[in-house]
Design an enzyme around this catalytic site. Structure first.
Site, PDB file in Angstrom:
ATOM      1  N   ASP A  31       0.862  -1.171   0.000  1.00  8.08           N
ATOM      2  CA  ASP A  31       0.000   0.000   0.000  1.00  8.08           C
ATOM      3  C   ASP A  31       0.905   1.230   0.000  1.00  8.08           C
ATOM      4  OD1 ASP A  31      -3.242   0.301   0.761  1.00  8.08           O
ATOM      5  OD2 ASP A  31      -2.024   2.113   1.027  1.00  8.08           O
ATOM      6  N   LYS A  36      -0.627   2.556   7.430  1.00 11.19           N
ATOM      7  CA  LYS A  36      -1.459   1.371   7.247  1.00 11.19           C
ATOM      8  C   LYS A  36      -0.596   0.106   7.201  1.00 11.19           C
ATOM      9  CE  LYS A  36      -5.601   1.211   4.388  1.00 11.19           C
ATOM     10  NZ  LYS A  36      -6.039   1.483   3.023  1.00 11.19           N
ATOM     11  N   ARG A 156     -18.741 -10.014  -0.288  1.00  8.07           N
ATOM     12  CA  ARG A 156     -19.656  -9.150   0.469  1.00  8.07           C
ATOM     13  C   ARG A 156     -19.010  -8.812   1.798  1.00  8.07           C
ATOM     14  NH1 ARG A 156     -23.955 -13.475   1.449  1.00  8.07           N
ATOM     15  NH2 ARG A 156     -21.996 -14.621   1.472  1.00  8.07           N
ATOM     16  N   GLY A 262     -26.795   0.664   0.634  1.00  6.79           N
ATOM     17  CA  GLY A 262     -25.717   1.640   0.789  1.00  6.79           C
ATOM     18  C   GLY A 262     -24.406   0.908   0.622  1.00  6.79           C
ATOM     19  N   CYS A 265     -20.027  -0.134  -2.582  1.00  4.35           N
ATOM     20  CA  CYS A 265     -20.072  -0.732  -3.933  1.00  4.35           C
ATOM     21  C   CYS A 265     -21.342  -0.409  -4.709  1.00  4.35           C
ATOM     22  CB  CYS A 265     -19.910  -2.242  -3.834  1.00  4.35           C
ATOM     23  SG  CYS A 265     -18.278  -2.705  -3.274  1.00  4.35           S
TER      24      CYS A 265
HETATM   25  C1  UDX Z   1     -22.018  -5.923  -2.663  1.00  7.91           C
HETATM   26  C2  UDX Z   1     -22.194  -7.205  -3.474  1.00  7.91           C
HETATM   27  O1  UDX Z   1     -23.169  -8.037  -2.841  1.00  7.91           O
HETATM   28  C3  UDX Z   1     -20.874  -7.928  -3.601  1.00  7.91           C
HETATM   29  O2  UDX Z   1     -21.018  -9.084  -4.394  1.00  7.91           O
HETATM   30  C4  UDX Z   1     -19.862  -6.976  -4.227  1.00  7.91           C
HETATM   31  O3  UDX Z   1     -18.591  -7.580  -4.333  1.00  7.91           O
HETATM   32  C5  UDX Z   1     -19.750  -5.693  -3.413  1.00  7.91           C
HETATM   33  O4  UDX Z   1     -21.047  -5.098  -3.272  1.00  7.91           O
HETATM   34  P1  UDX Z   1     -21.784  -5.358  -0.057  1.00  7.91           P
HETATM   35  O5  UDX Z   1     -21.636  -3.928  -0.456  1.00  7.91           O
HETATM   36  O6  UDX Z   1     -20.859  -5.935   0.964  1.00  7.91           O
HETATM   37  O7  UDX Z   1     -21.629  -6.298  -1.353  1.00  7.91           O
HETATM   38  O8  UDX Z   1     -23.253  -5.513   0.504  1.00  7.91           O
HETATM   39  P2  UDX Z   1     -24.563  -6.353   0.165  1.00  7.91           P
HETATM   40  O9  UDX Z   1     -24.676  -7.503   1.060  1.00  7.91           O
HETATM   41  O10 UDX Z   1     -24.675  -6.583  -1.280  1.00  7.91           O
HETATM   42  O11 UDX Z   1     -25.680  -5.304   0.617  1.00  7.91           O
HETATM   43  C6  UDX Z   1     -25.750  -4.017  -0.029  1.00  7.91           C
HETATM   44  C7  UDX Z   1     -26.826  -3.177   0.565  1.00  7.91           C
HETATM   45  O12 UDX Z   1     -28.109  -3.668   0.191  1.00  7.91           O
HETATM   46  C8  UDX Z   1     -26.842  -3.105   2.109  1.00  7.91           C
HETATM   47  O13 UDX Z   1     -27.033  -1.757   2.486  1.00  7.91           O
HETATM   48  C9  UDX Z   1     -28.036  -3.960   2.493  1.00  7.91           C
HETATM   49  O14 UDX Z   1     -28.613  -3.550   3.693  1.00  7.91           O
HETATM   50  C10 UDX Z   1     -28.963  -3.726   1.309  1.00  7.91           C
HETATM   51  N1  UDX Z   1     -29.942  -4.807   1.088  1.00  7.91           N
HETATM   52  C11 UDX Z   1     -29.501  -6.069   0.784  1.00  7.91           C
HETATM   53  C12 UDX Z   1     -31.297  -4.534   1.152  1.00  7.91           C
HETATM   54  O15 UDX Z   1     -31.708  -3.393   1.409  1.00  7.91           O
HETATM   55  N2  UDX Z   1     -32.190  -5.549   0.922  1.00  7.91           N
HETATM   56  C13 UDX Z   1     -31.791  -6.806   0.630  1.00  7.91           C
HETATM   57  O16 UDX Z   1     -32.664  -7.669   0.416  1.00  7.91           O
HETATM   58  C14 UDX Z   1     -30.413  -7.077   0.559  1.00  7.91           C
END
Ligand code: UDX
Length: 440
Positions: A31, A36, A156, A262, A265
């Protein structure tokens, strides 16, 4: 055993480095931030992620993992380099900010004096891999012996270790068939478990990632739009999601209605994809992604309006306990968190807001020092007229509402995740309000 490097020690990089080392590969992670790197070499994971702390400590102890800021050392020690730097939203547009990707490649290239494979994992606009491959061959001493593969990451937060060690699929975009062999060696443990291994061209591999994330975001906004329709028509969004989810073509996962998505990603990936599609002359076809984002934003506004409806339209001086700050449970990531965006909007509307979260409060205090954060859940709800549940931590699901009765000033809760048990709260004398289904 392969000699690997991991470039960028954010969420993706630290997890990938520790997991690859735990599989027996020799890993050096780089990095540009010396602080870090010092703390990672001391074995400290800079964020909350289940299992990762233990994995990092044992990888360091085994000698399979080290951290550095030295590009020359990385180039000398590794044969496969995983590019794991961030691609946040640009400050002045919706497109991805590519400065970290471009900077990392420009720093690495002059040190590449022997054959090497660069495997890009960052989420990038389609077309990036072809551009980087050309750049690397033109700017590395080893020239044509530097190969590039695109190997998107799907982990995730909250499940990052499991998703890295046991992914749903491995996708590699390559132009040289022999690079598949090198990556099959890296991922041998997963392949032995039967994980699908999909080989494509560069552009397809790049698009798989943004297609997956925009599909997931669309699923969430789809169900949230129906949640509003359920409210308008007196229907129940959870029953509706359960019922359509039984159709295996649809599936039940990612159909939980509430305050929406949120994190680091989904929100930026749909914006970047829309921007890239527009550049390619396909803005109209991808216009729906702007709407997916808009529906998602409206969830946050809806909760604030609900809160107002319980306090006679005026939130001035109303004490509100916000339950949850992280964008999802099992994470202390507050990037674009619906919970914090709602907390801030309530503060802006004059409410006296107290924020609680089991894990994320230290991060909240650092990034939003003006928010009133309280570590004890009982203290956070004490004197509150309204509770708003925004991140579905188990601790909140398991709350005993009767035990709160003596400390709160009002017995009303808005469940922004549609997860709390209706009967339990009503039986304790509470009014409970959901987003898209009948409450009390
Ligand atoms: C996501 C993708 O799932 C993952 O494959 C990618 O590599 C990175 O982005 P992440 O950001 O860790 O992963 O969160 P995720 O579990 O996808 O949830 C995203 C958001 O959606 C969260 O805020 C969650 O609360 C919301 N969510 C998820 C809902 O509001 N309803 C649902 O049914 C599922």
């Amino acid at each position: 055993m392969t000699r690997l490097s991991v470039i960028g020690t954010g969420y993706l990089g630290v997890t990938h480095a520790a997991c690859m080392a735990s599989l027996g590969h020799q890993v050096i992670a780089l990095d540009v931030d010396p602080e870090k790197i010092a703390s990672l070499n001391d074995g400290v994971v800079p964020f909350h992620e289940p299992e990762l702390q233990e994995l990092l400590s044992s990888a360091l102890a085994s000698g399979n993992l080290e951290f550095t800021t030295d590009w020359a050392v990385v180039a000398a020690q590794a044969d496969v380099h995983f590019l794991c730097v961030g691609t946040p939203k640009s400050k002045d547009s919706d497109a991805a900010d590519m400065s970290q990707v471009n900077g990392a490649i420009a720093s690495l290239a002059p040190h590449l004096t022997k054959p090497a494979l660069i495997a890009g994992k960052s989420t990038v606009p389609v077309g990036t891999a072809a551009r980087l491959a050309e750049y690397l061959q033109a700017n590395s001493p080893a020239g044509a012996e530097i190969h590039l593969a695109w190997n998107p990451e799907f982990l995730r937060e909250g499940f990052a270790v499991q998703d890295t060690l046991h992914p749903d699929r491995i996708v590699i975009g390559i132009t040289n068939p022999e690079d598949e062999k090198a990556l099959r060696e890296v991922y041998d443990a997963s392949i032995q478990e039967g994980t699908p291994f999909i080989t494509t061209d560069y552009a397809t591999a790049e698009l798989v990632k943004v297609a997956a994330n925009s599909f997931l975001a669309t699923k969430i906004s789809f169900i949230n739009a129906f949640a509003d329709l359920c409210d308008a028509a007196g229907a129940d969004i959870t029953q509706l999601a359960d019922a359509i989810g039984h159709d295996t073509r649809i599936g039940r996962r990612f159909l939980n209605a509430g305050v929406g998505f949120g994190g680091g990603c989904l929100p930026k990936d749909i914006k970047a994809l829309h921007a890239r599609a527009t550049e390619l002359g396909l803005g109209e076809q991808f216009e729906f992604l702007a709407n997916v984002g808009r529906v998602n934003q409206m969830r946050r506004e809806l909760v604030v309006e609900r809160a107002k409806s319980f306090t006679g339209g005026d939130l001035t001086g109303v004490r509100i306990a916000v339950l949850g700050a992280a964008f999802k449970p099992d994470s202390d990531d507050i990037r674009d968190s619906p919970a914090l965006s709602i907390a801030q909007a309530l503060v802006d509307a004059g409410a006296d807001v107290v924020v609680h979260d089991p894990i994320a409060l230290n991060v909240v205090r650092r990034v939003h020092p003006h928010l009133n954060c309280v570590d004890s859940l009982t203290d956070a709800v004490s004197g509150a007229t309204l509770l708003i549940h925004l991140t579905e931590w188990n601790e909140y699901r398991e709350l005993d509402p009767a035990a709160l009765n003596s400390v709160v000033a009002g017995r009303t809760i808005i469940d922004g995740r549609n997860m709390l048990d209706r009967d339990k709260w009503i039986n304790a004398g509470w009014a409970i309000n959901y987003l898209g289904k009948p409450g009390s």
